[in-house]
Design an enzyme around this catalytic site. Structure first.
Site, PDB file in Angstrom:
ATOM      1  N   SER A   1      40.452  32.494  48.109  1.00 58.32           N
ATOM      2  CA  SER A   1      40.784  33.236  46.926  1.00 58.32           C
ATOM      3  C   SER A   1      40.738  32.584  45.662  1.00 58.32           C
ATOM      4  CB  SER A   1      42.050  34.058  47.272  1.00 58.32           C
ATOM      5  OG  SER A   1      42.551  34.807  46.035  1.00 58.32           O
TER       6      SER A   1
ATOM      7  N   ASN B   1      42.379  43.044  65.039  1.00 57.93           N
ATOM      8  CA  ASN B   1      43.693  43.863  65.809  1.00 57.93           C
ATOM      9  C   ASN B   1      43.978  45.052  65.333  1.00 57.93           C
ATOM     10  OD1 ASN B   1      44.922  43.003  63.599  1.00 57.93           O
ATOM     11  ND2 ASN B   1      46.494  41.704  64.481  1.00 57.93           N
TER      12      ASN B   1
ATOM     13  N   TYR C   1      51.212  34.057  50.284  1.00 63.08           N
ATOM     14  CA  TYR C   1      50.065  34.628  50.504  1.00 63.08           C
ATOM     15  C   TYR C   1      48.939  33.486  49.906  1.00 63.08           C
ATOM     16  CZ  TYR C   1      45.454  36.519  49.955  1.00 63.08           C
ATOM     17  OH  TYR C   1      43.984  36.822  49.641  1.00 63.08           O
TER      18      TYR C   1
ATOM     19  N   GLY D   1      37.810  45.404  58.288  1.00 62.55           N
ATOM     20  CA  GLY D   1      38.836  45.599  57.161  1.00 62.55           C
ATOM     21  C   GLY D   1      37.747  45.948  55.976  1.00 62.55           C
TER      22      GLY D   1
ATOM     23  N   ASN E   1      48.558  47.708  45.659  1.00 64.22           N
ATOM     24  CA  ASN E   1      49.263  46.804  44.565  1.00 64.22           C
ATOM     25  C   ASN E   1      47.957  46.370  43.737  1.00 64.22           C
ATOM     26  OD1 ASN E   1      51.408  46.074  46.367  1.00 64.22           O
ATOM     27  ND2 ASN E   1      49.990  45.724  47.879  1.00 64.22           N
TER      28      ASN E   1
ATOM     29  N   ARG F   1      53.779  42.010  34.937  1.00 63.52           N
ATOM     30  CA  ARG F   1      53.978  41.983  36.270  1.00 63.52           C
ATOM     31  C   ARG F   1      54.185  40.495  36.673  1.00 63.52           C
ATOM     32  NH1 ARG F   1      49.693  43.827  40.985  1.00 63.52           N
ATOM     33  NH2 ARG F   1      48.388  41.953  39.987  1.00 63.52           N
TER      34      ARG F   1
ATOM     35  N   ASP G   1      43.615  39.730  68.864  1.00 63.47           N
ATOM     36  CA  ASP G   1      44.473  39.042  67.493  1.00 63.47           C
ATOM     37  C   ASP G   1      44.010  37.487  67.381  1.00 63.47           C
ATOM     38  OD1 ASP G   1      47.683  39.610  66.265  1.00 63.47           O
ATOM     39  OD2 ASP G   1      46.628  37.435  66.294  1.00 63.47           O
TER      40      ASP G   1
ATOM     41  N   LYS H   1      46.274  30.513  51.666  1.00 65.60           N
ATOM     42  CA  LYS H   1      44.713  30.162  51.524  1.00 65.60           C
ATOM     43  C   LYS H   1      44.691  28.733  51.115  1.00 65.60           C
ATOM     44  CE  LYS H   1      43.411  34.402  52.061  1.00 65.60           C
ATOM     45  NZ  LYS H   1      42.592  34.631  53.347  1.00 65.60           N
TER      46      LYS H   1
ATOM     47  N   LEU I   1      44.510  46.721  41.325  1.00 62.28           N
ATOM     48  CA  LEU I   1      44.353  47.595  40.239  1.00 62.28           C
ATOM     49  C   LEU I   1      43.139  48.731  40.510  1.00 62.28           C
ATOM     50  CD1 LEU I   1      44.638  48.653  37.082  1.00 62.28           C
ATOM     51  CD2 LEU I   1      42.733  47.008  36.819  1.00 62.28           C
TER      52      LEU I   1
HETATM   53  P1  NAD Z   1      41.752  43.926  55.051  1.00 58.46           P
HETATM   54  O1  NAD Z   1      43.172  43.925  55.081  1.00 58.46           O
HETATM   55  O2  NAD Z   1      41.052  45.181  54.606  1.00 58.46           O
HETATM   56  O3  NAD Z   1      40.940  43.008  56.336  1.00 58.46           O
HETATM   57  C1  NAD Z   1      41.515  42.236  56.848  1.00 58.46           C
HETATM   58  C2  NAD Z   1      41.343  42.706  58.456  1.00 58.46           C
HETATM   59  O4  NAD Z   1      41.898  41.635  59.289  1.00 58.46           O
HETATM   60  C3  NAD Z   1      41.971  44.094  58.811  1.00 58.46           C
HETATM   61  O5  NAD Z   1      40.950  44.706  59.604  1.00 58.46           O
HETATM   62  C4  NAD Z   1      43.099  43.674  59.899  1.00 58.46           C
HETATM   63  O6  NAD Z   1      43.377  44.560  60.699  1.00 58.46           O
HETATM   64  C5  NAD Z   1      42.729  42.168  60.190  1.00 58.46           C
HETATM   65  N1  NAD Z   1      43.420  41.561  61.016  1.00 58.46           N
HETATM   66  C6  NAD Z   1      44.725  40.978  60.105  1.00 58.46           C
HETATM   67  N2  NAD Z   1      45.400  40.120  60.950  1.00 58.46           N
HETATM   68  C7  NAD Z   1      44.948  40.066  62.054  1.00 58.46           C
HETATM   69  C8  NAD Z   1      45.009  39.187  63.368  1.00 58.46           C
HETATM   70  N3  NAD Z   1      45.950  38.373  63.400  1.00 58.46           N
HETATM   71  N4  NAD Z   1      44.143  39.219  64.203  1.00 58.46           N
HETATM   72  C9  NAD Z   1      42.994  39.880  64.187  1.00 58.46           C
HETATM   73  N5  NAD Z   1      42.679  40.608  62.911  1.00 58.46           N
HETATM   74  C10 NAD Z   1      43.462  40.593  61.989  1.00 58.46           C
HETATM   75  O7  NAD Z   1      41.269  42.989  53.730  1.00 58.46           O
HETATM   76  P2  NAD Z   1      40.111  42.392  52.960  1.00 58.46           P
HETATM   77  O8  NAD Z   1      40.460  42.752  51.742  1.00 58.46           O
HETATM   78  O9  NAD Z   1      38.963  43.004  53.699  1.00 58.46           O
HETATM   79  O10 NAD Z   1      40.094  40.884  52.844  1.00 58.46           O
HETATM   80  C11 NAD Z   1      39.621  40.016  53.877  1.00 58.46           C
HETATM   81  C12 NAD Z   1      39.874  38.583  53.729  1.00 58.46           C
HETATM   82  O11 NAD Z   1      39.703  38.114  52.475  1.00 58.46           O
HETATM   83  C13 NAD Z   1      41.253  38.282  53.935  1.00 58.46           C
HETATM   84  O12 NAD Z   1      41.509  37.101  54.601  1.00 58.46           O
HETATM   85  C14 NAD Z   1      41.948  38.292  52.516  1.00 58.46           C
HETATM   86  O13 NAD Z   1      43.016  37.478  52.361  1.00 58.46           O
HETATM   87  C15 NAD Z   1      40.760  37.724  51.795  1.00 58.46           C
HETATM   88  N6  NAD Z   1      40.847  38.153  50.397  1.00 58.46           N
HETATM   89  C16 NAD Z   1      40.845  39.442  50.116  1.00 58.46           C
HETATM   90  C17 NAD Z   1      40.917  39.596  48.543  1.00 58.46           C
HETATM   91  C18 NAD Z   1      40.896  41.195  48.194  1.00 58.46           C
HETATM   92  O14 NAD Z   1      41.051  41.340  47.088  1.00 58.46           O
HETATM   93  N7  NAD Z   1      40.504  42.192  49.096  1.00 58.46           N
HETATM   94  C19 NAD Z   1      40.759  38.729  47.560  1.00 58.46           C
HETATM   95  C20 NAD Z   1      40.488  37.327  47.994  1.00 58.46           C
HETATM   96  C21 NAD Z   1      40.537  37.024  49.332  1.00 58.46           C
HETATM   97  C1  UD1 Z   2      45.875  39.838  42.968  1.00 57.07           C
HETATM   98  C2  UD1 Z   2      46.697  38.718  43.315  1.00 57.07           C
HETATM   99  C3  UD1 Z   2      45.798  37.887  44.100  1.00 57.07           C
HETATM  100  C4  UD1 Z   2      44.745  38.499  45.296  1.00 57.07           C
HETATM  101  C5  UD1 Z   2      44.357  39.328  44.635  1.00 57.07           C
HETATM  102  C6  UD1 Z   2      43.351  40.100  45.312  1.00 57.07           C
HETATM  103  C7  UD1 Z   2      48.992  38.913  42.434  1.00 57.07           C
HETATM  104  C8  UD1 Z   2      49.942  38.179  41.306  1.00 57.07           C
HETATM  105  N1  UD1 Z   2      47.623  38.240  42.616  1.00 57.07           N
HETATM  106  O1  UD1 Z   2      45.318  39.594  42.041  1.00 57.07           O
HETATM  107  O2  UD1 Z   2      46.623  36.719  44.804  1.00 57.07           O
HETATM  108  O3  UD1 Z   2      44.012  37.303  45.506  1.00 57.07           O
HETATM  109  O4  UD1 Z   2      45.052  40.366  43.965  1.00 57.07           O
HETATM  110  O5  UD1 Z   2      42.267  40.994  44.733  1.00 57.07           O
HETATM  111  O6  UD1 Z   2      49.501  39.928  43.119  1.00 57.07           O
HETATM  112  N2  UD1 Z   2      47.465  45.600  37.157  1.00 57.07           N
HETATM  113  C9  UD1 Z   2      47.867  46.831  36.160  1.00 57.07           C
HETATM  114  N3  UD1 Z   2      48.616  47.787  37.010  1.00 57.07           N
HETATM  115  C10 UD1 Z   2      48.431  47.775  38.308  1.00 57.07           C
HETATM  116  C11 UD1 Z   2      47.853  46.881  39.077  1.00 57.07           C
HETATM  117  C12 UD1 Z   2      47.172  45.764  38.356  1.00 57.07           C
HETATM  118  O7  UD1 Z   2      47.907  46.564  35.000  1.00 57.07           O
HETATM  119  O8  UD1 Z   2      48.930  48.959  38.914  1.00 57.07           O
HETATM  120  C13 UD1 Z   2      46.555  44.603  36.367  1.00 57.07           C
HETATM  121  C14 UD1 Z   2      47.154  43.401  36.674  1.00 57.07           C
HETATM  122  O9  UD1 Z   2      48.312  43.001  35.737  1.00 57.07           O
HETATM  123  C15 UD1 Z   2      46.088  42.402  36.534  1.00 57.07           C
HETATM  124  C16 UD1 Z   2      44.876  43.478  36.824  1.00 57.07           C
HETATM  125  O10 UD1 Z   2      45.213  44.412  36.713  1.00 57.07           O
HETATM  126  O11 UD1 Z   2      45.835  41.908  35.139  1.00 57.07           O
HETATM  127  C17 UD1 Z   2      44.233  43.039  38.118  1.00 57.07           C
HETATM  128  O12 UD1 Z   2      45.498  43.060  39.391  1.00 57.07           O
HETATM  129  P1  UD1 Z   2      45.175  43.222  40.623  1.00 57.07           P
HETATM  130  O13 UD1 Z   2      44.039  44.171  41.253  1.00 57.07           O
HETATM  131  O14 UD1 Z   2      46.330  43.251  41.295  1.00 57.07           O
HETATM  132  O15 UD1 Z   2      44.579  41.495  40.916  1.00 57.07           O
HETATM  133  P2  UD1 Z   2      44.837  40.118  40.737  1.00 57.07           P
HETATM  134  O16 UD1 Z   2      46.426  40.331  39.910  1.00 57.07           O
HETATM  135  O17 UD1 Z   2      43.820  39.753  39.810  1.00 57.07           O
END
Ligand code: NAD
Ligand code: UD1
Length: 338
Positions: free
Chosen positions: A124, A32, A149, A10, A198, A292, A58, A153, A200
């Site tokens: 997170s 997976n 979600y 990921g 989803n 939002r 998985d 966590k 930004l």
């Molecule tokens: P990502 O979706 O790119 O990576 C997650 C990986 O896990 C993917 O490759 C997916 O195929 C794999 N996966 C999902 N379910 C699985 C399962 N049941 N078994 C095996 N593999 C599985 O997401 P990411 O952005 O790299 O995030 C990694 C972790 O960090 C996640 O747990 C996410 O919740 C957490 N996290 C992400 C953010 C963010 O903004 N990206 C913020 C806070 C926390």
């Molecule tokens: C979101 C998730 C949070 C998750 C995180 C991962 C929600 C409510 N929270 O956080 O649980 O851990 O992503 O990084 O979804 N924005 C815009 N336009 C867009 C998208 C976002 O204006 O199209 C704004 C949002 O209102 C926010 C900022 O950009 O102020 C960041 O948004 P985003 O990237 O979605 O992250 P979080 O909301 O902080």
């Protein structure tokens, strides 16, 4: 000695594989492919010049996990695997609880059986909820989360703390990420969102490349300097390096420890848009739309505990994050589809 990286294909996992290899660790990767492409790991191997075992598995597959622990000497697990879309989690709560919570319980059970009791977990900033003031400290109360979600966590954090209480041999590092963005400097790996982003930064970069006509800025009437939401954006490579330090720590300590991984600096939506346009010389048209639901005005970390205990702090700027995101996006307009 090797470190198992779940979800290693990921966004954050692939960058962490590179930093772990660069730090001299041997790794074993599990994924997976639910939200990932095999090309990501090919590129990790190309960038690092190293090979390593990969298992398509998985985390809920107990027999599959047992095989990995039987075939490799795993000393610790960096656990990224999970589902992460907030909106989707509201529609499909059972899938989120099953995958994230159920998967983690299964993984811990197999780890304990194999005598591997060290885990670094992807939590997170969302666990801090809506009412704590920024800068957020690790000691603030958690659990007031607003969606399934975020609740997974929070629940997993509590489960892992309970596991440490039950057996003092366990070592768990709970890493609370702020907003990871950016991409590897090479432009070869980066975030590859499915469908409409989803978050930004992926949205900004898809507008910049012409896939979407404009960015919706969700509200400009927040109590912030320019009225738009403020977040603590962290470069994914800095975040990945934080996992190397957290692994070093987990191998030397026991018990559960929580760390924020953030920069400690807030950036508004419009500041990020303007910086992206300036450093990359591209236009990002936007329209202000209603807030939002569930968003808060301001969220940024107090990063001092990680600096004091893990000797880790971020090095990259918001400019670097914008430049590296654009390099990845413009060199790979369709993500990992070759
Ligand atoms: P990502 O979706 O790119 O990576 C997650 C990986 O896990 C993917 O490759 C997916 O195929 C794999 N996966 C999902 N379910 C699985 C399962 N049941 N078994 C095996 N593999 C599985 O997401 P990411 O952005 O790299 O995030 C990694 C972790 O960090 C996640 O747990 C996410 O919740 C957490 N996290 C992400 C953010 C963010 O903004 N990206 C913020 C806070 C926390
Ligand atoms: C979101 C998730 C949070 C998750 C995180 C991962 C929600 C409510 N929270 O956080 O649980 O851990 O992503 O990084 O979804 N924005 C815009 N336009 C867009 C998208 C976002 O204006 O199209 C704004 C949002 O209102 C926010 C900022 O950009 O102020 C960041 O948004 P985003 O990237 O979605 O992250 P979080 O909301 O902080």
């Amino acid at each position: 000695m090797a470190i198992l990286i779940t979800g290693g294909c990921g966004f954050i996992g692939s960058h962490t594989c590179i930093e772990m290899l660069a730090a001299g660790y041997d790794i074993v990767v599990l994924d997976n492919y639910y939200n990932a492409s095999p090309i990501a790991l090919q590129r990790v191997k190309e960038l690092s010049g190293r090979d390593f075992p990969f298992y398509e598995c998985d985390i809920r597959d107990e027999a599959g996990l047992r095989k990995i622990f039987a075939e490799n000497k795993i000393d610790a697990v960096i656990h990224f695997a999970g589902l992460k879309a907030v909106g989707e989690s509201v529609q499909k709560p059972l899938e989120y609880y099953d995958n994230n919570v159920g998967g983690t319980v299964t993984l811990c059970r197999v780890m304990a059986e194999a005598g591997c009791k060290r885990m670094i977990f992807s939590s997170s900033a969302t666990v801090y909820g809506m009412s704590n003031p920024s800068p957020l400290l690790e000691t603030y109360h958690t659990g007031e989360v607003t969606n399934p979600y975020g609740r997974t966590k929070y629940i997993i954090e509590e489960i892992l703390k309970d596991v440490c209480v039950s057996d003092p041999a366990w070592s768990v590092v709970l890493l609370r990420y702020f907003n990871p963005i950016g991409a590897h400097e090479s432009g070869r790996i980066g975030e590859n969102p499915n469908g409409i982003p989803n978050n930004l930064m992926p949205y900004i970069s898809q507008v910049a490349i012409g896939k979407r006509p404009f960015l919706s800025v969700f509200g400009d009437d927040y109590d912030t300097p320019d009225g738009t939401g403020v977040r603590d954006y962290i470069h994914v490579v800095d975040l990945a390096k934080g996992h190397v330090r957290a692994t070093d720590f987990a191998l030397k300590n026991t018990g559960a420890e929580v760390f924020n991984l953030g920069t400690g600096k807030g950036t508004s939506v419009l500041e990020l848009v303007k910086t992206f346009e300036r450093v990359n010389g591209v236009a990002v048209p936007y329209k202000v739309t209603p807030r939002r639901p569930g968003d808060i005005a301001t969220c940024y970390s107090d990063p001092h505990k990680a600096e004091a205990v893990l000797q880790w702090k971020t090095e990259k700027t918001v400019e670097d994050m914008c430049r590296d995101t654009w390099r990845w996006q413009s060199q790979n307009p369709n993500g990992f589809e070759e």
